[in-house]
Design a protein around this motif. Structure first.
Motif, PDB file in Angstrom:
ATOM      1  N   TRP A  84       0.901  -1.192  -0.077  1.00 32.71           N
ATOM      2  CA  TRP A  84       0.256   0.045   0.013  1.00 32.71           C
ATOM      3  C   TRP A  84       0.845   1.258   0.198  1.00 32.71           C
ATOM      4  N   GLY A  85       1.745   1.093   0.776  1.00 35.50           N
ATOM      5  CA  GLY A  85       2.626   2.431   0.955  1.00 35.50           C
ATOM      6  C   GLY A  85       3.552   2.713  -0.274  1.00 35.50           C
ATOM      7  N   THR A  86       4.184   1.510  -0.882  1.00 33.96           N
ATOM      8  CA  THR A  86       4.588   1.642  -2.414  1.00 33.96           C
ATOM      9  C   THR A  86       3.939   2.023  -3.347  1.00 33.96           C
ATOM     10  N   ASP A  87       2.542   1.721  -3.447  1.00 33.78           N
ATOM     11  CA  ASP A  87       1.650   2.304  -4.244  1.00 33.78           C
ATOM     12  C   ASP A  87       1.573   3.603  -4.208  1.00 33.78           C
ATOM     13  N   LEU A  88       1.414   4.218  -2.786  1.00 33.77           N
ATOM     14  CA  LEU A  88       1.043   5.352  -2.690  1.00 33.77           C
ATOM     15  C   LEU A  88       2.201   6.405  -3.454  1.00 33.77           C
ATOM     16  N   LEU A  89       3.487   5.728  -2.610  1.00 31.97           N
ATOM     17  CA  LEU A  89       4.871   6.719  -3.313  1.00 31.97           C
ATOM     18  C   LEU A  89       4.774   6.789  -4.823  1.00 31.97           C
ATOM     19  N   MET A  90       4.292   5.582  -5.506  1.00 29.44           N
ATOM     20  CA  MET A  90       4.631   5.710  -7.027  1.00 29.44           C
ATOM     21  C   MET A  90       3.631   6.485  -7.542  1.00 29.44           C
ATOM     22  N   GLN A  91       2.427   6.552  -6.988  1.00 26.58           N
ATOM     23  CA  GLN A  91       1.283   7.531  -7.402  1.00 26.58           C
ATOM     24  C   GLN A  91       1.636   8.996  -7.216  1.00 26.58           C
ATOM     25  N   ARG A  92       2.566   9.311  -6.217  1.00 27.88           N
ATOM     26  CA  ARG A  92       3.053  10.638  -6.250  1.00 27.88           C
ATOM     27  C   ARG A  92       4.266  10.878  -7.172  1.00 27.88           C
ATOM     28  N   LEU A  93       5.123   9.872  -7.472  1.00 22.12           N
ATOM     29  CA  LEU A  93       6.392  10.144  -7.997  1.00 22.12           C
ATOM     30  C   LEU A  93       6.036  10.042  -9.583  1.00 22.12           C
ATOM     31  N   THR A  94       5.348   9.253 -10.329  1.00 20.66           N
ATOM     32  CA  THR A  94       5.084   8.899 -11.455  1.00 20.66           C
ATOM     33  C   THR A  94       4.828  10.105 -12.227  1.00 20.66           C
ATOM     34  N   PRO A  95       3.697  11.193 -11.712  1.00 23.15           N
ATOM     35  CA  PRO A  95       3.644  12.214 -12.430  1.00 23.15           C
ATOM     36  C   PRO A  95       4.897  13.203 -12.774  1.00 23.15           C
ATOM     37  N   LEU A  96       5.622  13.271 -11.714  1.00 23.72           N
ATOM     38  CA  LEU A  96       6.815  14.129 -11.601  1.00 23.72           C
ATOM     39  C   LEU A  96       7.926  13.798 -12.624  1.00 23.72           C
ATOM     40  N   PHE A  97       7.782  12.664 -12.946  1.00 19.97           N
ATOM     41  CA  PHE A  97       8.941  12.041 -14.117  1.00 19.97           C
ATOM     42  C   PHE A  97       8.458  12.672 -15.500  1.00 19.97           C
ATOM     43  N   ARG A  98       7.134  13.214 -15.729  1.00 21.77           N
ATOM     44  CA  ARG A  98       6.963  13.897 -16.829  1.00 21.77           C
ATOM     45  C   ARG A  98       7.844  15.094 -16.983  1.00 21.77           C
ATOM     46  N   VAL A  99       8.954  14.963 -17.614  1.00 21.55           N
ATOM     47  CA  VAL A  99       9.887  16.068 -17.760  1.00 21.55           C
ATOM     48  C   VAL A  99       9.362  17.515 -18.110  1.00 21.55           C
ATOM     49  N   ASN A 100       9.206  18.340 -17.252  1.00 22.75           N
ATOM     50  CA  ASN A 100       8.932  19.770 -17.655  1.00 22.75           C
ATOM     51  C   ASN A 100       9.506  20.650 -16.956  1.00 22.75           C
ATOM     52  N   GLY A 101      10.744  21.480 -17.645  1.00 24.00           N
ATOM     53  CA  GLY A 101      11.551  22.264 -16.680  1.00 24.00           C
ATOM     54  C   GLY A 101      13.034  21.785 -16.618  1.00 24.00           C
ATOM     55  N   SER A 102      13.761  22.104 -15.721  1.00 26.11           N
ATOM     56  CA  SER A 102      15.028  21.878 -15.681  1.00 26.11           C
ATOM     57  C   SER A 102      15.490  20.691 -14.909  1.00 26.11           C
ATOM     58  N   ALA A 103      16.900  20.247 -15.145  1.00 21.80           N
ATOM     59  CA  ALA A 103      17.285  19.132 -14.274  1.00 21.80           C
ATOM     60  C   ALA A 103      17.124  19.281 -12.849  1.00 21.80           C
ATOM     61  N   ASN A 104      17.355  20.625 -12.194  1.00 15.65           N
ATOM     62  CA  ASN A 104      17.294  20.950 -11.031  1.00 15.65           C
ATOM     63  C   ASN A 104      15.954  21.002 -10.604  1.00 15.65           C
ATOM     64  N   GLU A 105      15.026  21.556 -11.236  1.00 15.97           N
ATOM     65  CA  GLU A 105      13.416  21.284 -10.896  1.00 15.97           C
ATOM     66  C   GLU A 105      13.231  19.710 -10.762  1.00 15.97           C
ATOM     67  N   LEU A 106      13.605  19.031 -11.645  1.00 17.95           N
ATOM     68  CA  LEU A 106      13.010  17.633 -11.699  1.00 17.95           C
ATOM     69  C   LEU A 106      13.759  16.780 -10.322  1.00 17.95           C
ATOM     70  N   ILE A 107      14.933  17.074 -10.186  1.00 20.72           N
ATOM     71  CA  ILE A 107      15.592  16.468  -9.039  1.00 20.72           C
ATOM     72  C   ILE A 107      14.802  16.902  -7.480  1.00 20.72           C
ATOM     73  N   HIS A 108      14.726  18.461  -7.330  1.00 24.04           N
ATOM     74  CA  HIS A 108      14.056  19.055  -6.286  1.00 24.04           C
ATOM     75  C   HIS A 108      12.984  18.508  -6.233  1.00 24.04           C
ATOM     76  N   ARG A 109      11.759  18.347  -7.073  1.00 26.79           N
ATOM     77  CA  ARG A 109      10.344  17.750  -6.970  1.00 26.79           C
ATOM     78  C   ARG A 109      10.459  16.492  -6.507  1.00 26.79           C
ATOM     79  N   LEU A 110      11.369  15.495  -7.148  1.00 23.01           N
ATOM     80  CA  LEU A 110      11.173  14.142  -6.734  1.00 23.01           C
ATOM     81  C   LEU A 110      11.633  13.954  -5.276  1.00 23.01           C
ATOM     82  N   LEU A 111      12.610  14.835  -5.091  1.00 20.79           N
ATOM     83  CA  LEU A 111      13.164  14.686  -3.474  1.00 20.79           C
ATOM     84  C   LEU A 111      12.216  14.835  -2.423  1.00 20.79           C
TER      85      LEU A 111
END
Length: 247
Positions: A84-111
């Motif tokens: 359940w926890g893994t599914d929740l984490l992936m639900q939150r991370l998955t949309p963030l990998f759709r790259v819009n912006g800079s490398a710094n922005e991607l890294i920061h939002r995933l973290l």
């Protein structure tokens, strides 16, 4: 219609009805199991990582024997909560990998998404990571599975960018698993110590991660601005990747 044909038709109808009843019962049990997992998550949030089966049963409004009808033992429930926890984490991370912006922005939002989740569910995180609740070795370790899924997904994304830059992507799995381990270990330390804010930890980790990526690029004679938009690929997004060939 002959008597034999009517008999065959009746048998088939009975089999169809029986299959339908089995499917409805299976769906009911799955739905009930999901409700009990939700109750376990709430009980963990209230009682902490050392929650007992009595606490979980009380939160679910059932007796322990009823709980054990849906979970063979504590370890089975532990795995279900971890999933359940893994599914929740992936639900939150998955949309963030759709790259819009800079490398710094991607890294920061995933973290920030990862750290934000463990900050939101600290008891659940400790419950899954510490595994004090299990009464036997588990066949499927949610923590290991989660790290593998995230690392493989990150490797797929990094591999695309390395190839788009004309670089060898052979090391992306090593980097990805190393980065995931770094973030998890740092998150464990931060959750226990809380000696800095989430924003500060995010910034520190982002600096370390970009420095590692930048070092690899510079060794190949490339220099990229981490604040420039990433437009190397038309399609760069997270895929849920099991432990498989990422080439």
């Amino acid at each position: 219609m002959s008597q034999n044909a009517r008999h065959v038709k009746a048998v088939r109808n009975d089999e169809h009805k029986g299959d339908a009843r089995k499917e409805r019962w299976r769906e009911h049990r799955l739905a009930r199991r999901a409700e009990l997992v939700q109750a376990a998550v709430r009980a963990i949030g209230e009682h902490g990582a050392e929650v007992g089966m009595d606490d979980i049963a009380a939160e679910a409004g059932v007796s322990k024997p009823v709980l054990y009808r849906h979970f063979s033992d504590k370890s089975d429930l532990y795995v279900a909560v971890g999933e359940w926890g893994t599914d929740l984490l992936m639900q939150r991370l998955t949309p963030l990998f759709r790259v819009n912006g800079s490398a710094n922005e991607l890294i920061h939002r995933l973290l920030d998404a990862y750290l934000g989740l463990i900050e939101e569910y600290p008891h659940l995180y400790r419950f899954v990571v510490q595994r004090n609740f299990t009464d036997r070795p588990v066949a499927s370790d949610p923590v290991s599975d989660e790290k593998t899924v995230i690392a493989n997904s990150l490797a797929r994304l990094l591999g695309r960018y390395m190839r788009a830059l004309g670089l060898d992507s052979g090391g992306v799995e090593v980097w990805s698993h190393g980065l995931v381990g770094l973030v998890q270990a740092s998150g464990d330390w931060w959750l226990d110590r809380q000696t800095m804010s989430r924003d500060d930890l995010t910034n520190y980790l982002a600096q370390v991660i970009w420095s590692a990526i930048d070092g690899v690029l510079r060794s190949a004679g490339l220099e990229l601005d981490p604040d420039e938009n990433l437009d190397l690929l038309d399609e760069a997004y997270l895929e849920i990747v099991p432990d498989e060939d990422l080439g």
